[in-house]
Design a protein around this motif. Structure first.
Motif, PDB file in Angstrom:
ATOM      1  N   GLU A 141      25.591 -10.790   9.304  1.00 54.39           N
ATOM      2  CA  GLU A 141      25.422 -10.000  10.384  1.00 54.39           C
ATOM      3  C   GLU A 141      24.117 -10.131  10.890  1.00 54.39           C
ATOM      4  OE1 GLU A 141      25.583  -6.096   8.378  1.00 54.39           O
ATOM      5  OE2 GLU A 141      27.694  -6.104   7.937  1.00 54.39           O
ATOM      6  N   LEU A 142      22.907 -10.245  10.092  1.00 53.47           N
ATOM      7  CA  LEU A 142      21.825 -10.583  10.581  1.00 53.47           C
ATOM      8  C   LEU A 142      21.524 -11.724  11.564  1.00 53.47           C
ATOM      9  CD1 LEU A 142      19.728  -9.585   7.112  1.00 53.47           C
ATOM     10  CD2 LEU A 142      19.133  -8.669   9.320  1.00 53.47           C
ATOM     11  N   ILE A 143      22.162 -12.962  10.941  1.00 49.16           N
ATOM     12  CA  ILE A 143      22.477 -14.184  11.924  1.00 49.16           C
ATOM     13  C   ILE A 143      23.268 -14.037  13.167  1.00 49.16           C
ATOM     14  CG2 ILE A 143      23.592 -16.268  12.214  1.00 49.16           C
ATOM     15  CD1 ILE A 143      23.138 -16.565   8.825  1.00 49.16           C
ATOM     16  N   THR A 144      24.004 -12.885  13.192  1.00 48.73           N
ATOM     17  CA  THR A 144      24.752 -12.736  14.507  1.00 48.73           C
ATOM     18  C   THR A 144      23.738 -11.929  15.333  1.00 48.73           C
ATOM     19  OG1 THR A 144      27.122 -12.999  13.182  1.00 48.73           O
ATOM     20  CG2 THR A 144      26.786 -11.551  15.629  1.00 48.73           C
ATOM     21  N   GLY A 163      22.252 -13.690  19.018  1.00 47.44           N
ATOM     22  CA  GLY A 163      23.175 -12.956  20.057  1.00 47.44           C
ATOM     23  C   GLY A 163      22.309 -12.236  21.108  1.00 47.44           C
ATOM     24  N   GLU A 164      20.971 -11.854  20.854  1.00 49.54           N
ATOM     25  CA  GLU A 164      20.008 -11.408  21.805  1.00 49.54           C
ATOM     26  C   GLU A 164      19.013 -12.425  22.038  1.00 49.54           C
ATOM     27  OE1 GLU A 164      18.591  -7.714  20.198  1.00 49.54           O
ATOM     28  OE2 GLU A 164      20.891  -6.928  19.854  1.00 49.54           O
ATOM     29  N   PRO A 165      18.198 -12.289  23.297  1.00 51.12           N
ATOM     30  CA  PRO A 165      17.241 -12.973  23.797  1.00 51.12           C
ATOM     31  C   PRO A 165      15.843 -12.564  22.849  1.00 51.12           C
ATOM     32  CG  PRO A 165      17.871 -11.760  25.575  1.00 51.12           C
ATOM     33  CD  PRO A 165      18.985 -11.650  24.255  1.00 51.12           C
ATOM     34  N   PRO A 166      14.887 -13.478  22.671  1.00 55.81           N
ATOM     35  CA  PRO A 166      15.206 -14.725  22.558  1.00 55.81           C
ATOM     36  C   PRO A 166      15.900 -15.305  21.592  1.00 55.81           C
ATOM     37  CG  PRO A 166      12.820 -14.255  21.938  1.00 55.81           C
ATOM     38  CD  PRO A 166      13.520 -13.003  22.298  1.00 55.81           C
ATOM     39  N   GLU A 167      16.796 -15.985  21.808  1.00 58.75           N
ATOM     40  CA  GLU A 167      17.567 -16.606  20.812  1.00 58.75           C
ATOM     41  C   GLU A 167      16.866 -17.331  19.735  1.00 58.75           C
ATOM     42  OE1 GLU A 167      20.981 -18.786  22.363  1.00 58.75           O
ATOM     43  OE2 GLU A 167      21.738 -17.113  23.327  1.00 58.75           O
ATOM     44  N   VAL A 168      17.348 -17.308  18.557  1.00 61.14           N
ATOM     45  CA  VAL A 168      16.681 -18.082  17.391  1.00 61.14           C
ATOM     46  C   VAL A 168      17.511 -19.059  17.047  1.00 61.14           C
ATOM     47  CG1 VAL A 168      15.937 -17.832  14.997  1.00 61.14           C
ATOM     48  CG2 VAL A 168      15.298 -16.036  16.862  1.00 61.14           C
ATOM     49  N   ASP A 192      12.610  -6.041  13.873  1.00 58.46           N
ATOM     50  CA  ASP A 192      13.293  -5.155  14.711  1.00 58.46           C
ATOM     51  C   ASP A 192      14.721  -5.495  14.315  1.00 58.46           C
ATOM     52  OD1 ASP A 192      11.228  -4.122  16.155  1.00 58.46           O
ATOM     53  OD2 ASP A 192      11.358  -5.024  18.134  1.00 58.46           O
ATOM     54  N   VAL A 193      15.349  -6.718  14.187  1.00 60.76           N
ATOM     55  CA  VAL A 193      16.496  -6.985  13.718  1.00 60.76           C
ATOM     56  C   VAL A 193      16.574  -6.595  12.275  1.00 60.76           C
ATOM     57  CG1 VAL A 193      18.212  -8.873  13.170  1.00 60.76           C
ATOM     58  CG2 VAL A 193      16.782  -8.926  15.516  1.00 60.76           C
ATOM     59  N   ALA A 194      15.672  -6.894  11.252  1.00 62.93           N
ATOM     60  CA  ALA A 194      15.974  -6.298  10.205  1.00 62.93           C
ATOM     61  C   ALA A 194      16.106  -4.873   9.979  1.00 62.93           C
ATOM     62  CB  ALA A 194      14.600  -6.807   9.458  1.00 62.93           C
ATOM     63  N   TRP A 195      15.254  -4.210  10.689  1.00 61.24           N
ATOM     64  CA  TRP A 195      15.498  -2.567  10.498  1.00 61.24           C
ATOM     65  C   TRP A 195      16.841  -2.268  11.386  1.00 61.24           C
ATOM     66  CZ3 TRP A 195      14.387   1.378   7.953  1.00 61.24           C
ATOM     67  CH2 TRP A 195      14.413   2.523   8.289  1.00 61.24           C
ATOM     68  N   GLY A 196      17.015  -2.547  12.507  1.00 66.78           N
ATOM     69  CA  GLY A 196      18.284  -2.214  13.331  1.00 66.78           C
ATOM     70  C   GLY A 196      19.545  -2.403  12.340  1.00 66.78           C
ATOM     71  N   VAL A 197      19.678  -3.866  11.860  1.00 67.34           N
ATOM     72  CA  VAL A 197      20.766  -4.259  11.181  1.00 67.34           C
ATOM     73  C   VAL A 197      20.970  -3.874   9.473  1.00 67.34           C
ATOM     74  CG1 VAL A 197      22.382  -5.993  10.481  1.00 67.34           C
ATOM     75  CG2 VAL A 197      21.305  -6.075  12.839  1.00 67.34           C
TER      76      VAL A 197
END
Length: 685
Positions: free
Chosen positions: A245-248, A252-257, A293-298
């Motif tokens: 889920e985190l990888i997705t 999927g969002e800029p800036p891409e990693v 941000d991704v860690a908290w949101g997901v």
């Protein structure tokens, strides 16, 4: 020369810099504290300095926890060449004078420093001990200086730890590896004053990173340090799913990693922390911090630096301990324990050898066959797993609790707090004057929550007084003394001159008591029907109000900034400002304890209070328009009035008292009006 003791704010750069320089001379004993941490304490009113002429010769650095009402002494530092001249005593005396409304001053100090006589000379008494976080696991003594308030209130504190996961960048620093700065920043987490506030946990990804250390000597050194930490072992399948889920999210969002081995490892730390039920991951890795941000949101994991932990430990602890937002949309259900089903609960609620499966089942069965009407309430989560068990019965004016258990669950701390408040509400509804928890095998989480919720302990269990009276402080105190005496306890005698902080503690300890002739202020706040529903009804309930757990205990309400006399602690009445279909117009629906008022940037406050739920980021931003700032009101222990008080009745009550009020915005009201509305809301129909 004369020694002057003065407060210092973060704006007084010269004195602040001098205090930091003095503290840096003694980091081996005091531990590292960064300049931003000093500045935050100063801005929060937590820095006193001792000046001899223009020279700073000592300082006291301290925290002022909002919930426990004591002073946490972080540093008491005097220049070595000035010691023996009573400077420490002057600092403590001024601290006592300025914080005399609080319960006491609490300090932690290594025993091997040989300073026991110094603490005793300053008036402190030993109040327990523990082990430090350093490699030598030194003994840390706790010292307590009472500020003249009854011992009953000194027990109103929680032993809950902030449990954090750490990654390899922090762990290696704790082990002394890396640059001097890396070691200093990591070891700041081992400072003595943090020892009983934080617990470190590692997840399997740390083992993988330690294994990759090139130097065999350093690898062995780090492996030897692992047993000092708590180990978390989340389910591998759940971790893999969360990592995906985190990888997705990051691709999927800029800036891409670009997902390489290093990024995958960083996301694995987040996934493992999330699946272990941990909310905080501490790192010095800037690349991992960029994924916050991704860690908290997901995953619901806050990625923070060591400095962030030392600066905001109380806020992080509270967000961990109580997370009502996580209850929303979850299907908890309540039921009675069915006869014959007791055996299935053993795996969830037994407490070790002294509470073996057979003993647990037999005790639970015996209560069902007892002549007393015992209510055996079981709470299950969405998957049907038992997560909380409470068995209670009335005995005269006491609600007795034979079992109070919480099972291992990410929301265990939240559930424990909910259950305790539920017991108080049930007791009040049935005319009880005390809640007595006699479970000899109370779960550790429930035990910690009880200490924070006004329960006091003796050899027979935990007891909370229920003082169902709104009136003058002396009258309420007399009733509290009578109830306490019947329970084999004591209660302090308070009067109208008691400080707001002490009155707030008393109202929590003696809930639902209200001491209305004191300086504890009262307010009335208008709230639109939508937010009234969100905050005080579904979905902010663990389950419907008529069911066993009732409404969540703590929330935050946002409104436009601009002070209107708000001060904390306080009480707040909630006035639904617009009628909707099926309602009888505008009305006062209940009251809460006002714990905190903060004005700031909407995104910052949203991140700080997101665990309390209800509001989305966009809604908080809307409340900040047009000035770009928003006011957050944090409140707790809401009571929904059995009889709602209409606007017409509110107006009549105010007129009878010769008082005016406004419901156009948050406003301060006279305590006499609060009392009249409160009693009207609880009148028997």
């Amino acid at each position: 020369m004369t020694i002057d003791v003065l407060p210092v704010t973060g704006e007084q750069a010269e004195l602040l810099t001098a205090a930091i320089a003095l503290g840096d001379r003694y980091t081996k004993r005091l531990g590292l504290l960064t300049p931003p941490a000093y500045r935050k304490y100063a801005d929060d009113g937590g820095l006193l300095v001792a000046l001899e002429g223009d020279e700073l010769v000592g300082y006291a650095l301290f925290g002022l926890p909002k919930r426990s009402q004591h002073v946490r002494l972080v540093h008491l530092c005097v220049a070595e060449e000035r010691r023996g001249n009573g400077i420490a005593g002057l600092l403590i005396a001024e601290l006592r004078r300025r914080q005399r409304h609080r319960l006491g001053i609490r300090a932690r100090c290594r025993r091997d420093y040989g300073l026991s006589s110094v603490w005793s000379a300053l008036g402190f008494v030993p109040k327990g001990e523990g082990l430090g976080r350093g490699s030598d696991r030194e003994t840390l003594d706790t010292w307590w200086l009472d500020l003249g308030h009854d011992d009953l209130f000194t027990e109103a504190q929680s032993d809950a730890l902030l449990v954090v996961a750490i990654d390899h960048s922090v762990f290696s620093g704790l082990q002394g590896a890396g640059t001097a700065r890396a070691v200093e920043e990591s070891r700041a987490l081992e400072a003595g004053w943090l020892a009983d506030l934080i617990d470190f946990t590692y997840t399997p990804q740390l083992l993988r990173d330690v294994r990759e250390v090139e130097s065999r000597e350093e690898r062995n050194h780090q492996q030897a340090g692992l047993p000092r930490l708590r180990e978390a072992a989340p389910d591998p399948g759940s971790v893999s799913a969360r990592q995906q889920e985190l990888i997705t999210a990051v691709t999927g969002e800029p800036p891409e990693v670009t997902i390489d081995e290093k990024v995958s490892g960083r996301l694995r730390y987040v996934a493992e922390a999330s699946c272990a039920g941990l909310q905080v991951l501490v790192t010095r890795d800037p690349e991992l911090e960029r994924l916050a941000d991704v860690a908290w949101g997901v995953a619901g994991v806050k990625v923070v630096s060591p400095a962030m932990v030392t600066l905001h430990v109380d806020e992080l602890r509270q967000a961990q301990v109580y997370r009502p937002a996580d209850l929303m949309g979850t299907a908890f259900s309540a039921e009675e324990v069915r006869p014959g089903s007791e055996g299935e609960l053993v795996a969830f609620f037994e407490q070790g050898a002294s509470d073996s499966g057979t003993d647990f089942v037999e005790r639970l069965k015996a209560l069902a066959a007892d002549g007393v009407l015992w209510h055996r309430a079981l709470i299950r989560d969405a998957e049907g797993h038992p997560v909380a068990l409470c068995v209670w019965a009335m005995d005269g004016r006491t609600l007795n609790v034979a079992f109070l258990r919480t099972a291992g669950h990410p929301l265990e701390q939240t559930l424990a707090r909910q259950m305790l408040f539920m017991l108080k509400r049930v007791g009040r509804e049935r005319g009880a004057q005390a809640v007595r928890i006699a479970d000899p095998h109370l779960s550790p989480v429930a035990m910690s929550a009880a200490g924070a919720d006004g329960f006091t302990e003796d050899e027979g269990g935990f007891t909370a007084l229920l003082v169902d009276l709104s009136g003058p402080a002396e009258t309420v105190s007399v009733l509290a003394e009578e109830i306490a005496a019947r329970a084999g306890r004591t209660a302090p005698r308070l009067d109208a001159h008691a400080s707001p902080e002490i009155v707030s503690v008393a109202e929590r300890m003696w809930w639902p008591a209200k001491l209305v002739d004191t300086a504890l202020p009262s307010f009335i706040a208008p709230v639109k029907p939508r937010w009234s529903t969100e905050l005080f009804n579904v979905p902010a309930m663990l389950m419907p109000r008529d069911d066993v757990l009732g409404i969540s205990r703590e929330h935050v309400y946002y409104r436009s900034p601009g002070h209107r006399g708000e001060s904390v602690p306080g009480r707040i009445l909630w006035y639904v400002s617009e009628g909707t279909a099926g309602q009888q117009g505008s009305m006062v629906i209940g009251c809460s304890r006002l714990d905190e008022v903060v004005i700031g940037d909407p995104d910052t406050l949203f991140s700080r209070f997101e665990h309390l739920g209800v509001y989305g980021r966009a809604e908080v931003r809307d409340a900040a328009k047009p000035v770009g700032k928003v006011m957050a009101l944090r409140f707790s222990d809401t009571e929904i009035f059995p009889a709602q008080v209409s606007h017409a009745r509110l107006t009549a009550l105010a007129a009878a008292l010769g008082l005016k009020f406004s419901v156009m915005s948050l406003s301060k009201i006279d305590n006499a009006l609060f009392q009249a509305v409160y009693e009207e809301g609880h009148r028997k129909t």
